[in-house]
Design an enzyme around this catalytic site. Sequence first.
Site, PDB file in Angstrom:
ATOM      1  N   ARG B 249       0.791  -0.940   0.167  1.00  0.00           N
ATOM      2  CA  ARG B 249      -0.177  -0.154   0.312  1.00  0.00           C
ATOM      3  C   ARG B 249       0.641   1.609   0.053  1.00  0.00           C
ATOM      4  O   ARG B 249       2.242   1.261   0.651  1.00  0.00           O
ATOM      5  CB  ARG B 249      -0.996  -0.200   0.983  1.00  0.00           C
ATOM      6  CG  ARG B 249      -1.862  -0.668   1.394  1.00  0.00           C
ATOM      7  CD  ARG B 249      -2.918  -0.276  -0.240  1.00  0.00           C
ATOM      8  NE  ARG B 249      -3.665  -1.299  -0.064  1.00  0.00           N
ATOM      9  CZ  ARG B 249      -4.291  -1.775  -0.475  1.00  0.00           C
ATOM     10  NH1 ARG B 249      -3.223  -2.591  -1.683  1.00  0.00           N
ATOM     11  NH2 ARG B 249      -5.670  -2.865  -0.734  1.00  0.00           N
ATOM     12  N   GLU B 278      -3.283   7.159  -4.713  1.00  0.00           N
ATOM     13  CA  GLU B 278      -4.190   6.309  -6.212  1.00  0.00           C
ATOM     14  C   GLU B 278      -4.818   7.423  -6.485  1.00  0.00           C
ATOM     15  O   GLU B 278      -6.037   7.735  -5.701  1.00  0.00           O
ATOM     16  CB  GLU B 278      -4.050   5.467  -6.212  1.00  0.00           C
ATOM     17  CG  GLU B 278      -2.914   4.364  -6.400  1.00  0.00           C
ATOM     18  CD  GLU B 278      -2.655   2.803  -5.884  1.00  0.00           C
ATOM     19  OE1 GLU B 278      -2.474   2.676  -4.567  1.00  0.00           O
ATOM     20  OE2 GLU B 278      -3.900   3.017  -6.430  1.00  0.00           O
ATOM     21  N   HIS B 296      -1.446   0.134  -9.669  1.00  0.00           N
ATOM     22  CA  HIS B 296      -2.019  -0.930  -9.235  1.00  0.00           C
ATOM     23  C   HIS B 296      -2.530  -2.213  -9.627  1.00  0.00           C
ATOM     24  O   HIS B 296      -3.570  -1.770  -9.811  1.00  0.00           O
ATOM     25  CB  HIS B 296      -3.195  -0.300  -8.486  1.00  0.00           C
ATOM     26  CG  HIS B 296      -3.611  -0.485  -6.890  1.00  0.00           C
ATOM     27  ND1 HIS B 296      -3.587  -0.185  -6.055  1.00  0.00           N
ATOM     28  CD2 HIS B 296      -3.362  -2.098  -6.235  1.00  0.00           C
ATOM     29  CE1 HIS B 296      -4.200  -1.201  -5.014  1.00  0.00           C
ATOM     30  NE2 HIS B 296      -3.512  -2.352  -5.664  1.00  0.00           N
TER      31      HIS B 296
END
Lengths: 332, 333
Positions: B249, B278, B296
């Site tokens: 993360r 993000e 991602h």
Amino acid sequence: MSKPQLLLLGDIDHAHKEWKALGEIADIVEPAARSREDFIKECKDGKYDNVKVIYRTFQSAAITGLVDEELISHLPKNLKFIAHNGAGYDQIDVHACTARDIRVSNVPTAVDDATADVNMFLILGALRGFNTSMVALRNNHWRGSPPPPLGHDPQGKVLGILGMGGIGRNLMKKAEAFGMKPQYHNRTKLSEELSGGAKYVSFEELLKTSDVLSLNLPLNKQTRHIISTKEFELMKPGVVIVNTARGAVMDEAALVTALDKGQVASVGLDVFEEEPKIHPGLVANQKVMLLPHMGTWTVETQTKMEVWCIDNCRSALEKGKLMSPVGEQKDM
Amino acid sequence: MSLLNMILKPRILFFNPVRHAHSKFQELSAIAQTENLSSNSRAEFFKDLNGKYKDINAIYSTSSSYAVTGKFDLELIERLPSSLKFICHNGAGYDAIDIDACTARGITVTNAPDPVTNATADLTMFLLLGALRKLNPSLNILRRGEFKKGVDFGHDPQGKTLGIIGMGRIGRAVKRRAEPFGLKIIYHNRNPLSPAEAEGVPYVGFGELLSQSDIISLHLPLNGNTRHLIRAKEIEKMKDGVVIVNTARGAIIDEAAMAHALESGKIAAVGLDVYENEPQINKSLMENEYALLTPHLGTHTTETLASMESLAMENARRGCFGEPLLTVVAEQK
């Protein structure tokens, strides 16, 4: 007694200490020539008449051109050895060298890990389809709009290795850690021990049954364009191809067609038929992963390669023979 | 089908449509009432929870579920109907779900840890190799028509030390892939694993890992304890020329501090799949060619997404029919 002469074609980037030591047993000469024409003239003018050994790099072809029959015919009579810094030595016409009693060495093994590492990077990049999204991200579009097609996992996919030499075998071990199922085709079948239990298949079966095809064979007259239109048609639709060997083992124009038709889903390429020129159809294709011949481009591997090649020179000068003569001259 | 059967079928609300595991979805739809979320905003969803969704039994969620309703925080959890007993998340990371709030309301949360393991570990290796070998600038130089011009030498993994922070499933999957590349591996975890579980990898303290690793890869969940685990202070302890890889993360690392250290050369290169905010990415990172960046895509394959969808649906099925759940989140086990 004067020292023998050694001609350096190319640069020494890392192994400076070893190169300096070599300079103690040989007089190093370098070309002023910056073109093939000028180099040949230097040969004709007698500049290299006392040269016994040549140390050459892959990049030196930018000045001398290929070490073909024509160039070899101009090389000095005293020349006995060419130590090539690289695993692939297709730039050199070994047959013509043998005819002139010139012995050639290459650099095997030292290249294996680094090349297989780049090979694995390209397999993952092409199979997972990262390039399109990486470009979109850099253009501030996150994954891209519309989002690109999904990639695929390597687990359970059949990896077909064409050319099971040092690099192919090294790659196999790494690919297995990702759950890939290796099979190979080679000029000759390897022992179980050497092949690590990978299945040996015919060339045709390799093409028909591989999900990912990795090219790890040397370039020579037999292997030039070994992968072309006919071969693409035999492959599984959606196949992924990776090439870290030599561009010319694959017909680049035919590859572009196969990509456009969707026969080949994606490729990962480190080498090209006419490096540094690349087919524009490839450069424009965002779905493929393209590297500019980075296979051995690390501090550690480049140093190892230079040292190996310097050692071949030393062996030639001190013992009159090369450490690692190329396969074709092993019985010379 | 009798009206009674229809009334008794459990209701499962899908926050995102199933796109890959179609046959599993069809099977589930035969025994449960499956429907896709139609609410267009958080406010509308709250309204619908009192209306058409007032008797839903389970929620199927994905990592993009929060785009419409926002995170599954206390406010949202409190508004869920009492019939709602299960939130079945199809991802491994569930930091966007307030687990305590769920527990307080008797809602069980499941995630999907195993399906993500291989795909995330594969991407980790892609980023690790790409960053260590300094391949990103060369990708760009080639496309600009300059082939290999001015390209820096990278480094080989053989003999380098890889420090894995978080030795869960993904950390161990990375270890197995890293070994044939000749990497020496050390790890740090909340608690040391047994030597067998750690597959022979030595456990080191956090500080030791920072100072001994040539490459550091993050494989731990984001929570209150791990947010900004890596800040400027931690980066200072690292080796000069360290390579950092993050597929966990973004918020585990202070992104601005990392960007700064990359600019100064303290960090030689990074390979990142996740970012603090993000889809926003630190501007300096975006402009640095030694940052190999993917948006991602950790689990972005047909096979893995199908597997994740299947697992979440199976958990929902089991929950609704009183069978033992497969993968309840750690905090609720």
